[in-house]
Design a protein around this motif. Structure first.
Motif, PDB file in Angstrom:
ATOM      1  N   CYS A   1       0.836  -1.207   0.000  1.00 39.51           N
ATOM      2  CA  CYS A   1       0.000   0.000   0.000  1.00 39.51           C
ATOM      3  C   CYS A   1       0.867   1.251   0.000  1.00 39.51           C
ATOM      4  N   ASP A   2       0.534   2.189  -0.903  1.00 37.61           N
ATOM      5  CA  ASP A   2       1.291   3.443  -0.922  1.00 37.61           C
ATOM      6  C   ASP A   2       0.478   4.615  -0.396  1.00 37.61           C
TER       7      ASP A   2
ATOM      8  N   GLY B   1      -5.184   6.412  -0.732  1.00 38.24           N
ATOM      9  CA  GLY B   1      -6.525   6.531  -0.178  1.00 38.24           C
ATOM     10  C   GLY B   1      -7.678   6.334  -1.134  1.00 38.24           C
TER      11      GLY B   1
ATOM     12  N   CYS C   1      -9.083   3.634  -2.055  1.00 42.81           N
ATOM     13  CA  CYS C   1     -10.009   2.642  -1.513  1.00 42.81           C
ATOM     14  C   CYS C   1     -10.979   3.268  -0.512  1.00 42.81           C
TER      15      CYS C   1
ATOM     16  N   CYS D   1      -7.452  -0.577  -6.667  1.00 47.63           N
ATOM     17  CA  CYS D   1      -6.174  -0.313  -5.995  1.00 47.63           C
ATOM     18  C   CYS D   1      -5.026  -0.399  -7.008  1.00 47.63           C
TER      19      CYS D   1
HETATM   20  S1  SF4 Z   1      -6.119   2.087  -2.918  1.00 48.03           S
HETATM   21 FE1  SF4 Z   1      -6.036   1.811  -0.677  1.00 48.03          FE
HETATM   22  S2  SF4 Z   1      -4.893  -0.104  -0.384  1.00 48.03           S
HETATM   23 FE2  SF4 Z   1      -4.529   0.547  -2.490  1.00 48.03          FE
HETATM   24  S3  SF4 Z   1      -2.647   1.738  -2.371  1.00 48.03           S
HETATM   25 FE3  SF4 Z   1      -4.321   3.185  -2.189  1.00 48.03          FE
HETATM   26  S4  SF4 Z   1      -4.628   3.406   0.046  1.00 48.03           S
HETATM   27 FE4  SF4 Z   1      -3.410   1.544  -0.293  1.00 48.03          FE
END
Ligand code: SF4
Length: 73
Positions: A12-13, A16, A18, A56
């Motif tokens: 995870c980077d 946000g 998600c 993601c």
């Molecule tokens: S979508 Fe969510 S899980 Fe995927 S990298 Fe971004 S913060 Fe991390």
């Protein structure tokens, strides 16, 4: 079968995305990394959770099935 949402914190980077797609279950900490509500996914949110997993960019989210515990005799 019940499913849970799991995160690979190494991958995870913290952008946000998600949390924007699934605010019912995912919030962000002070650094922008996701905090996933504990427990199994309510059936009404499974489709939204799948969308968050697919969105993601670093494949850090996944849906996992909860295997029922079987008793041994
Ligand atoms: S979508 Fe969510 S899980 Fe995927 S990298 Fe971004 S913060 Fe991390």
């Amino acid at each position: 079968m019940a499913e849970t949402l799991q995160i690979d914190r190494i991958r995870c980077d913290g952008h946000g995305l998600c949390a924007e797609l699934l605010p019912e279950l995912i919030s962000l900490d002070d650094w922008g990394f996701p905090i996933i509500k504990a427990g199994t996914l309510p059936p009404s949110l499974v489709e939204h959770a799948r969308r968050a997993v697919d969105a993601c960019p670093v494949l850090a989210l996944r849906l996992a099935s909860m295997t029922p515990v079987t008793q041994r005799h």
